[in-house]
Motif scaffolding. Structure first.
Motif, PDB file in Angstrom:
ATOM      1  N   ALA A 185       0.810  -1.220   0.000  1.00 34.08           N
ATOM      2  CA  ALA A 185       0.000   0.000   0.000  1.00 34.08           C
ATOM      3  C   ALA A 185       0.846   1.275   0.000  1.00 34.08           C
ATOM      4  O   ALA A 185       0.319   2.361  -0.229  1.00 34.08           O
ATOM      5  N   THR A 186       2.152   1.149   0.235  1.00 30.69           N
ATOM      6  CA  THR A 186       2.999   2.340   0.112  1.00 30.69           C
ATOM      7  C   THR A 186       3.161   2.701  -1.369  1.00 30.69           C
ATOM      8  O   THR A 186       3.472   3.836  -1.704  1.00 30.69           O
ATOM      9  N   LEU A 187       2.950   1.714  -2.235  1.00 31.03           N
ATOM     10  CA  LEU A 187       3.036   1.949  -3.677  1.00 31.03           C
ATOM     11  C   LEU A 187       1.660   2.205  -4.273  1.00 31.03           C
ATOM     12  O   LEU A 187       1.522   2.929  -5.252  1.00 31.03           O
ATOM     13  N   ASN A 188       0.649   1.572  -3.698  1.00 29.68           N
ATOM     14  CA  ASN A 188      -0.714   1.714  -4.199  1.00 29.68           C
ATOM     15  C   ASN A 188      -1.693   1.691  -3.029  1.00 29.68           C
ATOM     16  O   ASN A 188      -2.058   0.630  -2.528  1.00 29.68           O
ATOM     17  N   PRO A 189      -2.128   2.881  -2.577  1.00 28.60           N
ATOM     18  CA  PRO A 189      -2.994   2.960  -1.390  1.00 28.60           C
ATOM     19  C   PRO A 189      -4.368   2.328  -1.578  1.00 28.60           C
ATOM     20  O   PRO A 189      -5.124   2.207  -0.620  1.00 28.60           O
ATOM     21  N   ALA A 190      -4.679   1.885  -2.797  1.00 24.51           N
ATOM     22  CA  ALA A 190      -5.990   1.274  -3.032  1.00 24.51           C
ATOM     23  C   ALA A 190      -6.013  -0.192  -2.611  1.00 24.51           C
ATOM     24  O   ALA A 190      -7.080  -0.812  -2.555  1.00 24.51           O
ATOM     25  N   VAL A 191      -4.842  -0.751  -2.331  1.00 21.87           N
ATOM     26  CA  VAL A 191      -4.803  -2.179  -1.996  1.00 21.87           C
ATOM     27  C   VAL A 191      -4.746  -2.408  -0.492  1.00 21.87           C
ATOM     28  O   VAL A 191      -4.394  -1.524   0.294  1.00 21.87           O
ATOM     29  N   MET A 192      -5.104  -3.614  -0.105  1.00 20.35           N
ATOM     30  CA  MET A 192      -4.944  -4.069   1.266  1.00 20.35           C
ATOM     31  C   MET A 192      -3.459  -4.405   1.413  1.00 20.35           C
ATOM     32  O   MET A 192      -2.912  -5.199   0.648  1.00 20.35           O
ATOM     33  N   ASP A 193      -2.813  -3.762   2.368  1.00 18.68           N
ATOM     34  CA  ASP A 193      -1.369  -3.956   2.510  1.00 18.68           C
ATOM     35  C   ASP A 193      -1.079  -5.315   3.169  1.00 18.68           C
ATOM     36  O   ASP A 193      -1.451  -5.548   4.318  1.00 18.68           O
ATOM     37  N   TYR A 194      -0.423  -6.164   2.425  1.00 20.42           N
ATOM     38  CA  TYR A 194      -0.183  -7.529   2.900  1.00 20.42           C
ATOM     39  C   TYR A 194       0.568  -7.544   4.231  1.00 20.42           C
ATOM     40  O   TYR A 194       0.170  -8.212   5.188  1.00 20.42           O
ATOM     41  N   GLN A 195       1.626  -6.790   4.319  1.00 22.05           N
ATOM     42  CA  GLN A 195       2.435  -6.791   5.548  1.00 22.05           C
ATOM     43  C   GLN A 195       1.642  -6.241   6.738  1.00 22.05           C
ATOM     44  O   GLN A 195       1.739  -6.742   7.863  1.00 22.05           O
ATOM     45  N   ASN A 196       0.850  -5.221   6.480  1.00 19.46           N
ATOM     46  CA  ASN A 196       0.028  -4.594   7.518  1.00 19.46           C
ATOM     47  C   ASN A 196      -0.972  -5.580   8.118  1.00 19.46           C
ATOM     48  O   ASN A 196      -1.081  -5.727   9.337  1.00 19.46           O
ATOM     49  N   GLU A 227      -8.039  -0.780   3.360  1.00 14.98           N
ATOM     50  CA  GLU A 227      -7.116  -0.544   2.250  1.00 14.98           C
ATOM     51  C   GLU A 227      -6.237   0.665   2.552  1.00 14.98           C
ATOM     52  O   GLU A 227      -6.692   1.643   3.140  1.00 14.98           O
ATOM     53  N   GLY A 228      -5.006   0.573   2.141  1.00 15.16           N
ATOM     54  CA  GLY A 228      -4.091   1.704   2.268  1.00 15.16           C
ATOM     55  C   GLY A 228      -3.404   1.823   3.612  1.00 15.16           C
ATOM     56  O   GLY A 228      -2.439   2.559   3.762  1.00 15.16           O
ATOM     57  N   GLU A 229      -3.903   1.114   4.600  1.00 15.58           N
ATOM     58  CA  GLU A 229      -3.326   1.221   5.942  1.00 15.58           C
ATOM     59  C   GLU A 229      -1.984   0.473   6.018  1.00 15.58           C
ATOM     60  O   GLU A 229      -1.880  -0.672   5.586  1.00 15.58           O
ATOM     61  N   THR A 230      -0.979   1.155   6.570  1.00 15.07           N
ATOM     62  CA  THR A 230       0.332   0.502   6.735  1.00 15.07           C
ATOM     63  C   THR A 230       0.870   0.655   8.153  1.00 15.07           C
ATOM     64  O   THR A 230       1.914   0.121   8.482  1.00 15.07           O
ATOM     65  N   LYS A 231       0.132   1.389   9.005  1.00 13.70           N
ATOM     66  CA  LYS A 231       0.668   1.697  10.336  1.00 13.70           C
ATOM     67  C   LYS A 231       0.758   0.479  11.245  1.00 13.70           C
ATOM     68  O   LYS A 231       1.402   0.537  12.288  1.00 13.70           O
TER      69      LYS A 231
END
Ligand code: ZN
Length: 248
Positions: A185-196, A227-231
């Protein structure tokens, strides 16, 4: 015509080659009808030879209820006090992402115990175990039937009796790529961030419970994601306090 066909074949090959390695569509997941609902996001899978199974559902932010949930002023909680890993076990996955190891290490690095073992490449993923554990800790993508559910982590273990006798014996995790798009999601905020999402779910694999108190929304074990969350790729101080207490 032949040339067009040839181009189509090449195009198809390119598309397949470029399709994310995270994608494994078609593997359906649903909770068994025998699962007993404890709360909106927690199901009792029953007992097998004394071991108890739970399925923990992770819902999309949009499904968040308005009212405050159970009080958790410490902003961390255990599935059951003392229910932790006592032997290090390998895991199996068909997800090809470097972020998997990063998420595992995010928890592992906080405790002296070797919380998560290495990936076992000799064993295939054959699905999450909702009826009885199969001695494999599995991580994969599929289609979760219940709408709005991003992921389900199933944990088997001994959750009752004196805390020192409790322990975890298996975790299985399924992430929904039928209803959600995944990636970085750091590259595409529309996706569910896998690592997050994975870091949160691995908290359950380690024995941590969901936190639903809205005042704890910054901790990694907070029960909702979007989606987009990485915190939640890393741990909040409360998550660290919790995992260290569980593995002290
Ligand atoms: Zn959760």
């Amino acid at each position: 015509m032949k040339r067009i066909l040839g181009l189509l074949v090449i195009l198809a090959a390119v598309l397949l080659w470029n399709s994310p390695t995270l994608a494994q569509p078609g593997r359906a997941f649903k909770l068994p009808s025998s699962a007993v609902k404890i709360s909106d996001n927690l199901y009792d899978l029953g007992r097998v030879n004394g071991a108890q199974g739970y399925a923990i559902l992770r819902r999309d932010n949009y499904a968040r209820p308005g009212g405050g949930a159970a009080k958790a002023p410490k902003c961390y909680a255990f599935m059951s006090k003392g229910a932790r890993w006592k032997a290090t076990e390998a895991y199996v996955t068909d997800v090809e992402s470097l972020a998997t190891e990063t998420s595992l290490e995010t928890w592992d690095s906080q405790v002296a115990f070797d919380l998560f073992g290495t990936r076992d490449l000799s064993v295939a993923v054959d699905g999450a175990d909702t009826v009885a554990p199969d001695n494999k800790n599995e991580l994969y993508f599929g289609a979760i039937e219940e709408p709005g559910v991003i992921g389900v982590t199933i944990v088997w273990g001994y959750f009752s009796g004196p805390p020192q006798t409790r322990r975890l014996i298996e975790w299985d995790m399924i992430l929904d790529n039928a209803d959600f798009s995944w990636g970085d999601a750091t590259l595409n905020p529309a996706v569910m961030d896998y690592q997050n999402i994975l870091t949160h779910e691995l908290g359950h694999s380690a024995g941590m419970a969901d936190i639903y108190d809205a005042s704890c929304s910054e901790v990694t074990m907070y029960g909702y994601g979007t989606e987009g969350e990485t915190k939640k790729r890393d741990l909040a101080p409360q998550d660290i306090t919790g995992i260290r207490e569980l593995y002290r």
